[in-house]
Design an enzyme around this catalytic site. Structure first.
Site, PDB file in Angstrom:
ATOM      1  N   GLY A  46       0.837  -1.185   0.000  1.00 48.35           N
ATOM      2  CA  GLY A  46       0.000   0.000   0.000  1.00 48.35           C
ATOM      3  C   GLY A  46       0.871   1.233   0.000  1.00 48.35           C
ATOM      4  O   GLY A  46       2.070   1.154   0.310  1.00 48.35           O
ATOM      5  N   GLN A  51       3.281   9.911   1.409  1.00 44.52           N
ATOM      6  CA  GLN A  51       4.538   9.145   1.364  1.00 44.52           C
ATOM      7  C   GLN A  51       5.361   9.439   0.118  1.00 44.52           C
ATOM      8  O   GLN A  51       6.522   9.055   0.035  1.00 44.52           O
ATOM      9  CB  GLN A  51       4.250   7.634   1.442  1.00 44.52           C
ATOM     10  CG  GLN A  51       3.680   7.202   2.777  1.00 44.52           C
ATOM     11  CD  GLN A  51       3.502   5.709   2.828  1.00 44.52           C
ATOM     12  OE1 GLN A  51       2.537   5.177   2.290  1.00 44.52           O
ATOM     13  NE2 GLN A  51       4.439   5.012   3.445  1.00 44.52           N
ATOM     14  N   CYS A  90       6.071  -0.151   7.335  1.00 44.37           N
ATOM     15  CA  CYS A  90       5.696   1.043   6.583  1.00 44.37           C
ATOM     16  C   CYS A  90       6.878   1.473   5.718  1.00 44.37           C
ATOM     17  O   CYS A  90       8.009   1.517   6.205  1.00 44.37           O
ATOM     18  CB  CYS A  90       5.323   2.166   7.555  1.00 44.37           C
ATOM     19  SG  CYS A  90       4.862   3.699   6.741  1.00 44.37           S
ATOM     20  N   LEU A  91       6.603   1.779   4.443  1.00 46.47           N
ATOM     21  CA  LEU A  91       7.688   2.185   3.536  1.00 46.47           C
ATOM     22  C   LEU A  91       8.375   3.467   4.013  1.00 46.47           C
ATOM     23  O   LEU A  91       9.518   3.720   3.642  1.00 46.47           O
ATOM     24  CB  LEU A  91       7.152   2.369   2.112  1.00 46.47           C
ATOM     25  CG  LEU A  91       6.659   1.087   1.418  1.00 46.47           C
ATOM     26  CD1 LEU A  91       6.022   1.416   0.078  1.00 46.47           C
ATOM     27  CD2 LEU A  91       7.794   0.091   1.242  1.00 46.47           C
ATOM     28  N   HIS A 132      -4.251   1.260   7.597  1.00 48.50           N
ATOM     29  CA  HIS A 132      -2.911   1.846   7.674  1.00 48.50           C
ATOM     30  C   HIS A 132      -2.802   3.027   6.698  1.00 48.50           C
ATOM     31  O   HIS A 132      -2.300   4.099   7.059  1.00 48.50           O
ATOM     32  CB  HIS A 132      -1.870   0.760   7.339  1.00 48.50           C
ATOM     33  CG  HIS A 132      -0.454   1.225   7.336  1.00 48.50           C
ATOM     34  ND1 HIS A 132       0.468   0.835   8.284  1.00 48.50           N
ATOM     35  CD2 HIS A 132       0.218   2.066   6.498  1.00 48.50           C
ATOM     36  CE1 HIS A 132       1.636   1.415   8.026  1.00 48.50           C
ATOM     37  NE2 HIS A 132       1.514   2.163   6.939  1.00 48.50           N
ATOM     38  N   GLU A 133      -3.316   2.839   5.464  1.00 47.61           N
ATOM     39  CA  GLU A 133      -3.210   3.906   4.462  1.00 47.61           C
ATOM     40  C   GLU A 133      -4.109   5.087   4.799  1.00 47.61           C
ATOM     41  O   GLU A 133      -3.709   6.241   4.650  1.00 47.61           O
ATOM     42  CB  GLU A 133      -3.541   3.373   3.063  1.00 47.61           C
ATOM     43  CG  GLU A 133      -2.635   2.271   2.550  1.00 47.61           C
ATOM     44  CD  GLU A 133      -1.153   2.509   2.770  1.00 47.61           C
ATOM     45  OE1 GLU A 133      -0.715   3.679   2.786  1.00 47.61           O
ATOM     46  OE2 GLU A 133      -0.420   1.524   2.950  1.00 47.61           O
ATOM     47  N   HIS A 136      -2.562   7.296   7.231  1.00 52.35           N
ATOM     48  CA  HIS A 136      -1.564   8.194   6.633  1.00 52.35           C
ATOM     49  C   HIS A 136      -2.198   9.521   6.206  1.00 52.35           C
ATOM     50  O   HIS A 136      -1.579  10.584   6.336  1.00 52.35           O
ATOM     51  CB  HIS A 136      -0.927   7.555   5.385  1.00 52.35           C
ATOM     52  CG  HIS A 136       0.302   6.744   5.674  1.00 52.35           C
ATOM     53  ND1 HIS A 136       1.421   7.276   6.268  1.00 52.35           N
ATOM     54  CD2 HIS A 136       0.597   5.444   5.417  1.00 52.35           C
ATOM     55  CE1 HIS A 136       2.344   6.320   6.368  1.00 52.35           C
ATOM     56  NE2 HIS A 136       1.870   5.198   5.874  1.00 52.35           N
TER      57      HIS A 136
HETATM   58 ZN   LIG Z   1       2.808   3.413   5.897  1.00 56.42          ZN
END
Ligand SMILES: [Zn+2]
Length: 161
Positions: A46, A51, A90-91, A132-133, A136
């Site tokens: 995701g 991000q 998380c990226l 999670h997204e 963000h």
């Molecule tokens: Zn993340």
């Protein structure tokens, strides 16, 4: 289409509430395409617009299941139930993983790239990735929800969002 640079923590854009999308235009299409390329390049499940440094309520999720790539514009969670506790990454936090407890079921309303509103229900890992997204987009990072950070030897198969 292009691979964008991932913004890593700490960064102001990761901790603010993002602006709603108002134009469903070519620019949005190209952002979504770039987000997909970027998510695939970095092996994520995701990705949210902040991000890649964009102040916009846009997120995508693809956990390689029958739903394919879910594009969420201006998403809202309208119902949750149950509970699940599992590892999450998380990226924007390379190499950091922790256990996060979230609702096991989620129902959302969002718009697709053409501006059509849709409703989606998900459970388990897909529900986790979606939440999670959407977090963000409100500047909420998974690290604020971690109950226990994981050691390297516990990380097998954990994917980043
Ligand atoms: Zn993340």
């Amino acid at each position: 289409m292009a691979i964008r640079k991932i913004v890593t923590h700490p960064a102001e854009i990761l901790e603010k509430s993002c602006k709603a999308v108002v134009s469903f235009d070519k620019k949005l299409t190209s952002i979504l395409n770039d987000m997909y390329d970027t998510m695939i390049e970095f092996d994520g499940v995701g990705l949210a617009a902040p991000q890649i440094g964009l102040d916009a309520r846009i997120a995508i999720v693809d956990i390689d299941d029958e739903f394919g790539t879910i594009e969420m514009i201006n998403p809202r969670i309208i119902e949750t139930s149950g509970e699940q506790t599992d590892p999450e990454g998380c990226l924007s936090f390379p190499g950091l993983y922790g256990e996060v407890t979230r609702p096991n079921f989620v129902k959302i309303e969002a718009f697709d790239r053409k501006g059509r509103e849709y409703t989606l229900e998900a459970e388990g890992f897909l529900a986790r990735a979606i939440q999670h997204e959407i977090d963000h987009l409100d500047g909420i990072l998974f690290t604020t929800k971690v109950s226990r950070f994981l050691e390297d030897d516990e990380l097998k198969g954990v994917e980043s969002e």
